[in-house]
Design an enzyme around this catalytic site. Structure first.
Site, PDB file in Angstrom:
ATOM      1  N   GLU A   1      12.586  -5.038   7.789  1.00  0.00           N
ATOM      2  CA  GLU A   1      11.890  -5.574   8.975  1.00  0.00           C
ATOM      3  C   GLU A   1      10.373  -5.536   8.780  1.00  0.00           C
ATOM      4  O   GLU A   1       9.617  -5.352   9.721  1.00  0.00           O
ATOM      5  CB  GLU A   1      12.311  -4.752  10.206  1.00  0.00           C
ATOM      6  CG  GLU A   1      12.443  -5.548  11.473  1.00  0.00           C
ATOM      7  CD  GLU A   1      13.029  -6.920  11.256  1.00  0.00           C
ATOM      8  OE1 GLU A   1      14.213  -7.030  10.894  1.00  0.00           O
ATOM      9  OE2 GLU A   1      12.292  -7.899  11.427  1.00  0.00           O
TER      10      GLU A   1
HETATM   11  C1  LIG Z   1      19.319  -2.330   3.353  1.00  0.00           C
HETATM   12  C2  LIG Z   1      18.427  -3.520   3.523  1.00  0.00           C
HETATM   13  C3  LIG Z   1      18.689  -4.424   4.544  1.00  0.00           C
HETATM   14  C4  LIG Z   1      17.896  -5.561   4.679  1.00  0.00           C
HETATM   15  N1  LIG Z   1      18.213  -6.492   5.637  1.00  0.00           N
HETATM   16  C5  LIG Z   1      17.571  -7.688   5.625  1.00  0.00           C
HETATM   17  C6  LIG Z   1      18.009  -8.755   6.458  1.00  0.00           C
HETATM   18  O1  LIG Z   1      18.955  -8.611   7.248  1.00  0.00           O
HETATM   19  N2  LIG Z   1      17.383  -9.954   6.367  1.00  0.00           N
HETATM   20  C7  LIG Z   1      16.342 -10.163   5.506  1.00  0.00           C
HETATM   21  O2  LIG Z   1      15.830 -11.274   5.473  1.00  0.00           O
HETATM   22  N3  LIG Z   1      15.881  -9.163   4.720  1.00  0.00           N
HETATM   23  C8  LIG Z   1      16.475  -7.942   4.751  1.00  0.00           C
HETATM   24  N4  LIG Z   1      16.052  -6.929   3.941  1.00  0.00           N
HETATM   25  C9  LIG Z   1      14.902  -7.173   3.059  1.00  0.00           C
HETATM   26  C10 LIG Z   1      13.672  -6.407   3.493  1.00  0.00           C
HETATM   27  O3  LIG Z   1      13.141  -6.946   4.664  1.00  0.00           O
HETATM   28  C11 LIG Z   1      12.687  -6.421   2.292  1.00  0.00           C
HETATM   29  O4  LIG Z   1      13.231  -5.552   1.315  1.00  0.00           O
HETATM   30  C12 LIG Z   1      11.300  -6.008   2.690  1.00  0.00           C
HETATM   31  O5  LIG Z   1      10.694  -6.981   3.507  1.00  0.00           O
HETATM   32  C13 LIG Z   1      10.404  -5.761   1.470  1.00  0.00           C
HETATM   33  O6  LIG Z   1      10.473  -6.820   0.562  1.00  0.00           O
HETATM   34  P1  LIG Z   1      10.749  -6.493  -0.986  1.00  0.00           P
HETATM   35  O7  LIG Z   1      11.948  -5.638  -1.069  1.00  0.00           O
HETATM   36  O8  LIG Z   1      10.750  -7.762  -1.739  1.00  0.00           O
HETATM   37  O9  LIG Z   1       9.522  -5.595  -1.426  1.00  0.00           O
HETATM   38  P2  LIG Z   1       8.099  -6.124  -1.908  1.00  0.00           P
HETATM   39  O10 LIG Z   1       7.612  -7.192  -0.991  1.00  0.00           O
HETATM   40  O11 LIG Z   1       8.168  -6.426  -3.356  1.00  0.00           O
HETATM   41  O12 LIG Z   1       7.192  -4.837  -1.664  1.00  0.00           O
HETATM   42  C14 LIG Z   1       7.142  -3.735  -2.582  1.00  0.00           C
HETATM   43  C15 LIG Z   1       5.993  -2.815  -2.141  1.00  0.00           C
HETATM   44  O13 LIG Z   1       4.755  -3.533  -2.201  1.00  0.00           O
HETATM   45  C16 LIG Z   1       4.114  -3.528  -0.926  1.00  0.00           C
HETATM   46  N5  LIG Z   1       3.487  -4.819  -0.701  1.00  0.00           N
HETATM   47  C17 LIG Z   1       4.019  -6.042  -0.854  1.00  0.00           C
HETATM   48  N6  LIG Z   1       3.126  -6.987  -0.527  1.00  0.00           N
HETATM   49  C18 LIG Z   1       2.011  -6.356  -0.127  1.00  0.00           C
HETATM   50  C19 LIG Z   1       0.725  -6.774   0.333  1.00  0.00           C
HETATM   51  N7  LIG Z   1       0.425  -8.063   0.498  1.00  0.00           N
HETATM   52  N8  LIG Z   1      -0.194  -5.823   0.612  1.00  0.00           N
HETATM   53  C20 LIG Z   1       0.109  -4.513   0.483  1.00  0.00           C
HETATM   54  N9  LIG Z   1       1.286  -4.061   0.052  1.00  0.00           N
HETATM   55  C21 LIG Z   1       2.236  -4.963  -0.253  1.00  0.00           C
HETATM   56  C22 LIG Z   1       5.228  -3.239   0.087  1.00  0.00           C
HETATM   57  O14 LIG Z   1       4.724  -2.640   1.284  1.00  0.00           O
HETATM   58  C23 LIG Z   1       6.149  -2.313  -0.706  1.00  0.00           C
HETATM   59  O15 LIG Z   1       5.677  -1.000  -0.620  1.00  0.00           O
HETATM   60  C24 LIG Z   1      16.796  -5.765   3.810  1.00  0.00           C
HETATM   61  C25 LIG Z   1      16.511  -4.822   2.816  1.00  0.00           C
HETATM   62  C26 LIG Z   1      17.320  -3.721   2.651  1.00  0.00           C
HETATM   63  C27 LIG Z   1      17.007  -2.755   1.540  1.00  0.00           C
END
Ligand SMILES: Cc1cc2nc3c(=O)[nH]c(=O)nc-3n(C[C@H](O)[C@H](O)[C@H](O)COP(=O)(O)OP(=O)(O)OC[C@H]3O[C@@H](n4cnc5c(N)ncnc54)[C@H](O)[C@@H]3O)c2cc1C
Length: 568
Positions: free
Chosen positions: A427
């Protein structure tokens, strides 16, 4: 696992601290009389304690699994879901026109906290549906609303949100899923989504996916994204679930926790979808769902914190070890007392902040007043990040209180920590929430923040009589937060703001938590609420000073080391 709903805290916070009476004084929420509020809280407590809490452990030990493309859910989850749906809990805040109860979000927030404390992985399902109901209510066409809302509100069908793709996580604007017109008002959706919570189940007759995708001529980034409603089964002429749509669950993730909640890779292969909201206006429409879910996810953290605290306390009272004064159980040791009291006051503070946010949402809905709307927008990222951080920290301390037994699965202490860990990630990560706070939420020149700080300082003035030391500490902390906010507002370099975003959000939450505790102590008069407020204000609030110093340090120091230096 056992759970006892903290009903007296909910009742006291709603009636004496966060101002539910303002909400129920409006025409929109006049039906939420004190009797209704009491009855709702007590029925939700019964459901959570008696039906949902026993599902927490089976959900962990028997995860959801994929069998021939169909998701099979954990034992008892179908019955638990039916109890939630039949009790009307999914539509607690939904419009009565579609079968909802139309009750305030403040009440829904308390109910959602109880359900998440009892069984987080199952509660995530109705939470997603609640967000979808709100998104369709505001952005769906008349036909979509008429067909889908009654079924979502009743729980016959459930909802999901599909943003994430392998290359598009926090950076939603990078998504590639395509939407092409079928020429009949529908669209063909093609692409892969990952990490989709509750993408399928074996207990609802349909699953409705809200999917972000791009039209062929869309501009790059978030301005070229549209939103589509893509059901698992296409509605037939009667509006019932008909033929299967062209979509499938490819696989389920193996996760650290939250095992009962299936997290799926979804493939859309030209699936039929209906646009929700305007062309290229998908992000705004999805934000309605996300804001609802952000409050809900913050509250998930608070629910888990409560459950973890109750378990740790029960263990600490039982476990005899060391020569503690009194009865010899570990609850008598000063360090265990420190942990338990910290867990209790932080959970209470986070709960108060979430309810303040929910009241602001309700007042915004009931009055349309932009000041209330700005308050809700300001408090949403704080509720999400502080609620989930509190869930993690309290669950982590819960493991510590259990000693070695905390590391052994049978006590359940570890499950709380494993389950809640993801709430700081999904989220919108807590880092992204904090960036939202220091950028978008200060775009009004800090007006919404200063108005809130004025109220906190007025409350501190009112508390001087009888609580002078605590009141002064809260007044001073609000003033320090004001000064740092002024620094942030004056800071043109966004990178400097972002460098201190997480400590700023936490310091803000500390001050808000102190406000909640101070007001609670003043309204309660004598009794333990005063001791709890003193613990929080004297021992935890001072953390804000170090955090705010960190904020004003800017970004320079973060880049003093090169990536090569970090790797050396
Ligand atoms: C169990 C689970 C359920 C989920 N359910 C859903 C769902 O129902 N629907 C859905 O659409 N998604 C869902 N997600 C996805 C979730 O919303 C994403 O994992 C989350 O938004 C982070 O994206 P990412 O994993 O690609 O991490 P990344 O975006 O790669 O981030 C990795 C790290 O880098 C940081 N970061 C990234 N960009 C920036 C920036 N611009 N500035 C500073 N820091 C940054 C982040 O804060 C994090 O610490 C789910 C994930 C999990 C694990």
């Amino acid at each position: 696992m056992s759970y006892r709903a903290p009903l007296s805290d909910f009742e006291f916070l709603l009636s004496d601290v966060v101002g539910l009476d303002q909400v129920t004084a409006t025409d929109r929420f006049a039906d939420a009389t004190p009797d209704v509020v009491r009855a709702i809280l007590s029925e939700a407590a019964k459901l959570s304690e008696g039906v949902l809490a026993p599902l927490q452990r089976p959900g962990d030990v028997h995860p959801a699994r994929l069998e021939n493309g169909v998701v099979r859910t954990s034992p008892g989850f179908a019955e638990g879901y039916r109890a939630i749906a039949e009790g009307g809990w999914i539509g607690i805040a939904a419009p009565p026109a579609y079968g909802g109860l139309g009750l305030p979000m403040a009440l829904a927030t308390a109910v959602n906290e109880m359900m998440s404390a009892a069984c987080l992985s199952l509660q995530l399902n109705p939470l997603m549906t609640q967000g979808q109901i709100e998104a369709l209510e505001h952005h769906g066409s008349d036909a979509v609303r008429a067909l889908y809302l009654p079924k979502l509100v009743s729980g016959d069908w459930c909802g999901t949100m599909n943003l994430t793709e392998p290359q598009a996580g926090s950076d939603v604007g990078a998504l590639r899923t395509r939407a092409e017109s079928n020429g009949d008002g529908t669209f063909a959706i093609t692409g892969q989504k990952i990490y989709i919570s509750w993408a399928d189940n074996d207990f609802t007759t349909n699953v409705c996916h809200l999917v972000l995708a791009r039209l062929p001529d869309a501009v790059p980034g978030t301005k070229g994204i549209s939103l589509f409603l893509v059901p698992k089964y296409l509605p037939d002429a009667n509006g019932d679930a008909g033929p299967a749509n062209d979509l499938s669950v490819v696989s389920l993730e193996h996760k650290l926790g939250l095992h009962g909640s299936p997290t799926a890779v979804m493939e859309y292969s030209g699936a039929t979808g209906w646009m929700v909201g305007p062309e290229n206006g998908g992000m705004a429409a999805m934000f309605t769902m996300m804001n609802n879910a952000r409050l809900g996810v913050g509250v998930q953290g608070i629910g888990v914190a409560e459950g973890a605290y109750q378990h740790a306390l029960a263990y600490a009272i039982e476990r005899r070890q060391g020569r503690a004064g009194g009865k010899g159980s570990i609850v008598e040791h000063a360090d265990v007392r420190r942990m338990l009291t910290t867990m209790k006051v932080d959970t209470y503070a986070a709960r108060g902040i979430a309810l303040l946010c929910a009241v602001a949402i309700d007042m915004g809905v009931a009055t349309g007043d932009p000041v209330w709307r700005a308050r809700a927008a300001l408090l949403t990222p704080i509720t999400k990040a502080f609620g989930t951080d509190t869930g993690i920290e309290v669950a982590q301390q819960g493991v510590q209180v259990h000693g070695g037994m905390g590391f052994v699965e049978e006590t359940g202490a570890a499950q709380y920590l494993r389950d809640v860990r993801v709430t700081a990630i999904y989220e919108g990560t807590n880092g992204i929430q904090s960036m939202d706070l220091v950028a978008r939420k200060l775009a009004d020149g800090g007006e919404a923040v200063y108005r809130l700080l004025d109220e906190i300082q007025s409350e501190a003035e009112a508390a001087r009589n009888g609580l002078s030391g605590l009141a002064q500490a809260v007044w001073d902390a609000a003033e320090t937060l004001r000064e740092t906010t002024e620094w942030l507002v004056a800071c043109d370099d966004l990178q400097d703001r972002f460098a201190g975003a997480v400590p700023y959000l936490r310091a803000f939450a500390r001050v808000l938590g102190a406000h909640v505790h101070l007001r609670s102590a003043r309204m309660a008069g004598a009794g333990p609420r005063r001791a709890l407020a003193a613990f929080y204000i004297e021992r935890l609030l001072p953390e804000h000073v170090g955090l705010l110093a960190h904020v004003q340090a800017g970004a320079g120091g973060l880049y003093a080391l090169s990536v090569e230096d970090l790797a050396a």
